[in-house]
Scaffold this motif. Structure first.
Motif, PDB file in Angstrom:
ATOM      1  N   GLY A  49       0.845  -1.187   0.000  1.00 38.56           N
ATOM      2  CA  GLY A  49       0.000   0.000   0.000  1.00 38.56           C
ATOM      3  C   GLY A  49       0.877   1.233   0.000  1.00 38.56           C
ATOM      4  O   GLY A  49       2.084   1.158   0.242  1.00 38.56           O
ATOM      5  N   ILE A  50       0.271   2.366  -0.258  1.00 36.70           N
ATOM      6  CA  ILE A  50       1.026   3.612  -0.275  1.00 36.70           C
ATOM      7  C   ILE A  50       0.357   4.589   0.691  1.00 36.70           C
ATOM      8  O   ILE A  50      -0.850   4.793   0.637  1.00 36.70           O
ATOM      9  N   LYS A  51       1.170   5.103   1.607  1.00 40.40           N
ATOM     10  CA  LYS A  51       0.636   5.937   2.684  1.00 40.40           C
ATOM     11  C   LYS A  51       0.929   7.406   2.377  1.00 40.40           C
ATOM     12  O   LYS A  51       2.015   7.737   1.899  1.00 40.40           O
ATOM     13  N   VAL A  52      -0.067   8.251   2.664  1.00 39.17           N
ATOM     14  CA  VAL A  52       0.111   9.671   2.365  1.00 39.17           C
ATOM     15  C   VAL A  52      -0.661  10.504   3.399  1.00 39.17           C
ATOM     16  O   VAL A  52      -1.647  10.015   3.966  1.00 39.17           O
ATOM     17  N   ALA A  53      -0.214  11.725   3.625  1.00 37.90           N
ATOM     18  CA  ALA A  53      -0.951  12.618   4.530  1.00 37.90           C
ATOM     19  C   ALA A  53      -2.340  12.873   3.953  1.00 37.90           C
ATOM     20  O   ALA A  53      -2.497  12.964   2.724  1.00 37.90           O
ATOM     21  N   LYS A  54      -3.321  12.980   4.844  1.00 39.84           N
ATOM     22  CA  LYS A  54      -4.719  13.085   4.400  1.00 39.84           C
ATOM     23  C   LYS A  54      -4.938  14.187   3.368  1.00 39.84           C
ATOM     24  O   LYS A  54      -5.680  14.008   2.401  1.00 39.84           O
ATOM     25  N   LYS A  55      -4.247  15.335   3.583  1.00 38.06           N
ATOM     26  CA  LYS A  55      -4.511  16.478   2.695  1.00 38.06           C
ATOM     27  C   LYS A  55      -4.087  16.188   1.251  1.00 38.06           C
ATOM     28  O   LYS A  55      -4.574  16.821   0.321  1.00 38.06           O
ATOM     29  N   PHE A  56      -3.182  15.190   1.036  1.00 37.36           N
ATOM     30  CA  PHE A  56      -2.773  14.866  -0.342  1.00 37.36           C
ATOM     31  C   PHE A  56      -3.504  13.625  -0.885  1.00 37.36           C
ATOM     32  O   PHE A  56      -3.210  13.143  -1.978  1.00 37.36           O
ATOM     33  N   GLY A  57      -4.430  13.099  -0.045  1.00 34.71           N
ATOM     34  CA  GLY A  57      -5.088  11.834  -0.383  1.00 34.71           C
ATOM     35  C   GLY A  57      -5.775  11.829  -1.744  1.00 34.71           C
ATOM     36  O   GLY A  57      -5.542  10.932  -2.573  1.00 34.71           O
ATOM     37  N   GLU A  58      -6.592  12.843  -2.008  1.00 28.77           N
ATOM     38  CA  GLU A  58      -7.369  12.855  -3.247  1.00 28.77           C
ATOM     39  C   GLU A  58      -6.470  12.966  -4.470  1.00 28.77           C
ATOM     40  O   GLU A  58      -6.689  12.308  -5.500  1.00 28.77           O
ATOM     41  N   LYS A  59      -5.400  13.786  -4.317  1.00 27.99           N
ATOM     42  CA  LYS A  59      -4.467  13.975  -5.434  1.00 27.99           C
ATOM     43  C   LYS A  59      -3.803  12.620  -5.785  1.00 27.99           C
ATOM     44  O   LYS A  59      -3.706  12.230  -6.947  1.00 27.99           O
ATOM     45  N   LEU A  60      -3.390  11.901  -4.710  1.00 27.56           N
ATOM     46  CA  LEU A  60      -2.719  10.618  -4.949  1.00 27.56           C
ATOM     47  C   LEU A  60      -3.709   9.584  -5.520  1.00 27.56           C
ATOM     48  O   LEU A  60      -3.375   8.832  -6.441  1.00 27.56           O
ATOM     49  N   ARG A  61      -4.932   9.587  -4.969  1.00 30.22           N
ATOM     50  CA  ARG A  61      -5.925   8.608  -5.444  1.00 30.22           C
ATOM     51  C   ARG A  61      -6.154   8.748  -6.949  1.00 30.22           C
ATOM     52  O   ARG A  61      -6.127   7.768  -7.690  1.00 30.22           O
ATOM     53  N   LYS A  62      -6.320  10.011  -7.385  1.00 34.54           N
ATOM     54  CA  LYS A  62      -6.565  10.252  -8.815  1.00 34.54           C
ATOM     55  C   LYS A  62      -5.411   9.737  -9.655  1.00 34.54           C
ATOM     56  O   LYS A  62      -5.586   9.120 -10.697  1.00 34.54           O
ATOM     57  N   LYS A  63      -4.200   9.981  -9.166  1.00 33.72           N
ATOM     58  CA  LYS A  63      -3.005   9.561  -9.920  1.00 33.72           C
ATOM     59  C   LYS A  63      -2.929   8.021  -9.994  1.00 33.72           C
ATOM     60  O   LYS A  63      -2.604   7.451 -11.033  1.00 33.72           O
ATOM     61  N   LEU A  64      -3.279   7.371  -8.855  1.00 32.17           N
ATOM     62  CA  LEU A  64      -3.220   5.896  -8.830  1.00 32.17           C
ATOM     63  C   LEU A  64      -4.257   5.290  -9.783  1.00 32.17           C
ATOM     64  O   LEU A  64      -3.978   4.308 -10.475  1.00 32.17           O
TER      65      LEU A  64
ATOM     66  N   ASN B 219      -6.615   6.817   9.033  1.00 29.02           N
ATOM     67  CA  ASN B 219      -6.553   7.179  10.453  1.00 29.02           C
ATOM     68  C   ASN B 219      -6.618   8.701  10.541  1.00 29.02           C
ATOM     69  O   ASN B 219      -6.881   9.361   9.522  1.00 29.02           O
ATOM     70  N   ALA B 220      -6.363   9.264  11.698  1.00 31.76           N
ATOM     71  CA  ALA B 220      -6.559  10.718  11.867  1.00 31.76           C
ATOM     72  C   ALA B 220      -5.715  11.523  10.882  1.00 31.76           C
ATOM     73  O   ALA B 220      -6.156  12.545  10.361  1.00 31.76           O
ATOM     74  N   GLU B 221      -4.476  11.070  10.604  1.00 32.95           N
ATOM     75  CA  GLU B 221      -3.589  11.883   9.752  1.00 32.95           C
ATOM     76  C   GLU B 221      -3.345  11.340   8.353  1.00 32.95           C
ATOM     77  O   GLU B 221      -2.968  12.082   7.454  1.00 32.95           O
ATOM     78  N   HIS B 222      -3.512  10.010   8.201  1.00 34.87           N
ATOM     79  CA  HIS B 222      -3.075   9.399   6.936  1.00 34.87           C
ATOM     80  C   HIS B 222      -4.169   8.612   6.216  1.00 34.87           C
ATOM     81  O   HIS B 222      -5.121   8.155   6.833  1.00 34.87           O
ATOM     82  N   ILE B 223      -3.931   8.459   4.912  1.00 32.19           N
ATOM     83  CA  ILE B 223      -4.736   7.526   4.108  1.00 32.19           C
ATOM     84  C   ILE B 223      -3.757   6.533   3.495  1.00 32.19           C
ATOM     85  O   ILE B 223      -2.660   6.923   3.052  1.00 32.19           O
ATOM     86  N   ILE B 224      -4.161   5.268   3.476  1.00 32.78           N
ATOM     87  CA  ILE B 224      -3.288   4.251   2.865  1.00 32.78           C
ATOM     88  C   ILE B 224      -4.070   3.569   1.748  1.00 32.78           C
ATOM     89  O   ILE B 224      -5.133   2.989   1.983  1.00 32.78           O
ATOM     90  N   PHE B 225      -3.548   3.675   0.524  1.00 35.75           N
ATOM     91  CA  PHE B 225      -4.226   3.109  -0.647  1.00 35.75           C
ATOM     92  C   PHE B 225      -3.650   1.723  -0.963  1.00 35.75           C
ATOM     93  O   PHE B 225      -2.426   1.585  -1.082  1.00 35.75           O
ATOM     94  N   PRO B 226      -4.504   0.710  -1.130  1.00 36.18           N
ATOM     95  CA  PRO B 226      -3.993  -0.611  -1.534  1.00 36.18           C
ATOM     96  C   PRO B 226      -3.528  -0.568  -2.997  1.00 36.18           C
ATOM     97  O   PRO B 226      -4.163   0.099  -3.826  1.00 36.18           O
ATOM     98  N   LEU B 227      -2.457  -1.274  -3.288  1.00 40.41           N
ATOM     99  CA  LEU B 227      -1.894  -1.234  -4.654  1.00 40.41           C
ATOM    100  C   LEU B 227      -2.045  -2.588  -5.327  1.00 40.41           C
ATOM    101  O   LEU B 227      -2.009  -3.632  -4.662  1.00 40.41           O
ATOM    102  N   LYS B 228      -2.162  -2.550  -6.640  1.00 42.51           N
ATOM    103  CA  LYS B 228      -2.308  -3.800  -7.399  1.00 42.51           C
ATOM    104  C   LYS B 228      -1.032  -4.630  -7.324  1.00 42.51           C
ATOM    105  O   LYS B 228      -1.070  -5.850  -7.398  1.00 42.51           O
ATOM    106  N   HIS B 229       0.124  -3.957  -7.219  1.00 44.96           N
ATOM    107  CA  HIS B 229       1.400  -4.674  -7.116  1.00 44.96           C
ATOM    108  C   HIS B 229       2.420  -3.761  -6.442  1.00 44.96           C
ATOM    109  O   HIS B 229       2.180  -2.543  -6.295  1.00 44.96           O
ATOM    110  N   LYS B 230       3.559  -4.336  -6.049  1.00 40.83           N
ATOM    111  CA  LYS B 230       4.626  -3.516  -5.453  1.00 40.83           C
ATOM    112  C   LYS B 230       5.132  -2.561  -6.533  1.00 40.83           C
ATOM    113  O   LYS B 230       5.422  -2.995  -7.659  1.00 40.83           O
ATOM    114  N   LEU B 231       5.253  -1.263  -6.181  1.00 37.96           N
ATOM    115  CA  LEU B 231       5.657  -0.302  -7.215  1.00 37.96           C
ATOM    116  C   LEU B 231       7.115  -0.510  -7.605  1.00 37.96           C
ATOM    117  O   LEU B 231       7.961  -0.802  -6.759  1.00 37.96           O
TER     118      LEU B 231
END
Ligand code: SAM
Length: 357
Positions: free
Chosen positions: A11-26, A41-53
Motif C-alpha cells: 500500500g502507499i501511505k500519504v498525509a490526508k490532505k494529499f489523499g485525493e491527489k494521490l488517489r486520482k493519480k493511482l 486514520n486521523a492523519e493518513h490515508i493508505i491506498f492498496p496497490l495492485k502490485h509492489k511499485l
C-alpha cells in the motif's frame, strides 16, 4: 453472504490532505487495487496497490505528491457484491463452464427460475446460490426440469437454493398474484400482452377470459379498463383456487367471475355472447375455436394465441382461423398479429387478433 477478511499487500501511505491527489493519480496509472478497502486514520490515508511499485513508478508519484511511503499493510477485502451471475461464479466455475451458463431467468415473485445445461448440473447448487447473491430480492431459486407439460401447462422444477417453497406473490401492472410455480402456470413474459389487450377494451365490454390460470389477464383488465365483467374459466383446481384468492386480493369481485371447468363444457352451458374472448392457450387453442365462434358477438374480437414456426409464423394459424369461421358461416377480419415471444430455436408464440363479422 461474503464475509470480509484481511489480507496483507502493498500500500502507499500519504498525509490526508494529499489523499485525493494521490488517489486520482493511482487510478489514472491503473495502480489502485479495488479488491481491498482503503485504510484511514486521523492523519493518513493508505491506498492498496495492485502490485509492489517499481522504483521508477514510486519516484514518479513522489515527484507529484510529497511524503509518500510504500509498505506492506493489512487491508480488509472489499465486500463487493457481484453485478452479474457470471461475475459471481468466476471463482467457482472454469472459463469453459462460465461460457455454458444460461444467464437469463424468469422471476416470479421472489422465486427465480433458471435453466441449467446438463454439463453444469453438478454445479447446480453453486449456481443457485450465486443467483441469490446477485439478486437479493430472490428468496428461492428453482431449475427447470422440462418445458411446460400436460393439460395444465405445468413446468416441472427442482429447488436448488434458498427457501424450499413454491408459493409466492408476484406483482404486475399494479396487481398482485399469488402463484404456485409448481402447481400452476404463470409467465411474466406475457406481461406486455395483458396490458396491450387491456388498453383495447372499451367501456362496458363483456369478456371471456378463457384458460385463465391464476387470473392475470382478467384481473389486469379489471384494473386497467372500463370493462363491465369478465368470466374467467380455468380447468386446474389449484390455479382456480388461487384465481379466486387473487380476485379477492385485487378487490375485483364485482368485475371478475371465476368458473372451475373445461371451456368446452362450461361455455355452451353459459349460453352467453362475449364482446371479446382471450384465448391464451398456445398449445391446443385451435381445438376451442368452434366454441369461440359460437360464443362471440357480431363484430366481437378474439385474441388467439398459438405456437408457430419461426420462419413462417402467421400463415397456418390465420388459415385455420378462417377455415373454422367459414364452417360457422362467418368471416373474420385480421386486425393484428405479432410474435409474443421466442419459445425454441425454430418456434415462436404468436397472437392473432381478429374481428368476427
Ligand atoms: N392465462 C394464464 C396466464 O397467462 O398465466 C394461464 C395460461 S396457461 C398457458 C393455460 C391455462 O389454461 C392453464 O392454467 C390450464 O390449466 C388451463 N386450461 C387448459 N385446458 C383448459 C380447458 N380445456 N378449459 C379451461 N382451462 C384450461
Amino acid at each position: 453472504m461474503r464475509v470480509a477478511k484481511k489480507e496483507t499487500c502493498y500500500g502507499i501511505k500519504v498525509a490526508k490532505k494529499f489523499g485525493e491527489k494521490l488517489r486520482k493519480k493511482l487510478v489514472e496509472k491503473n495502480l489502485l487495487d479495488f479488491e481491498h478497502l482503503i485504510l484511514k486514520n486521523a492523519e493518513h490515508i493508505i491506498f492498496p496497490l495492485k502490485h509492489k511499485l517499481k522504483k521508477e513508478e514510486f519516484e514518479e508519484l513522489a515527484k507529484i505528491v510529497s511524503g509518500i511511503e510504500l509498505e506492506r499493510f493489512e487491508f480488509e477485502t472489499a465486500n463487493k457484491k457481484p453485478r452479474s451471475l457470471k461475475e459471481a461464479l468466476r471463482k467457482e466455475l472454469s472459463e469453459e463452464e462460465i461460457e455454458k451458463l444460461i444467464t437469463s431467468f424468469d422471476v416470479i415473485g421472489d422465486i427465480g427460475i433458471i435453466e441449467i445445461p446438463d454439463e453444469l448440473l453438478a454445479k447446480k447448487e453453486i449456481i443457485g446460490r450465486a443467483l441469490l447473491e446477485v439478486n437479493p430480492h430472490l428468496k428461492t431459486v428453482a431449475r427447470v426440469l422440462s418445458k411446460h407439460i400436460g393439460k395444465f401447462r405445468l413446468r416441472p422444477i427442482e429447488i436448488i437454493a434458498g427457501e424450499r417453497k413454491t408459493l409466492t406473490v408476484h406483482k404486475e401492472h399494479g396487481c398482485i398474484f399469488k402463484v404456485d410455480v409448481a402447481k400452476t402456470y404463470f409467465s411474466p413474459r406475457l406481461s406486455f400482452e395483458r396490458m396491450r389487450i387491456a388498453e383495447q377494451i372499451k367501456k362496458d365490454e363483456f369478456i371471456g377470459a378463457w384458460f385463465a390460470g391464476v387470473g392475470p389477464f382478467p384481473i389486469i383488465f379489471a384494473k386497467h379498463s372500463q370493462m363491465k365483467k369478465a368470466i374467467a374459466i380455468e380447468l386446474n383446481p389449484h390455479a382456480y383456487k388461487l384465481l379466486e384468492e387473487n380476485i379477492t386480493l385485487n378487490k375485483c369481485e364485482q368485475k371478475v367471475q371465476a368458473i372451475l371447468g373445461d371451456v368446452k363444457e362450461v361455455v355452451p352451458k353459459l349460453n352467453v355472447k362475449f364482446d371479446r374472448i382471450v384465448m391464451p392457450l398456445p398449445k391446443g387453442s385451435e381445438l376451442f375455436l368452434d366454441e369461440a365462434m359460437l360464443a362471440i358477438k357480431e363484430k366481437g374480437i378474439i385474441h388467439f394465441y398459438q405456437f408457430a414456426p419461426r420462419d413462417n409464423p402467421f400463415e397456418q394459424t390465420v388459415a385455420n382461423i378462417k377455415s373454422i369461421a367459414e364452417k360457422h358461416g362467418k368471416k373474420v377480419k385480421i386486425i393484428g398479429k405479432r410474435i409474443v415471444r421466442s419459445v425454441a430455436a425454430t418456434k415462436v408464440q404468436v397472437v392473432i387478433d381478429f374481428e368476427v363479422e
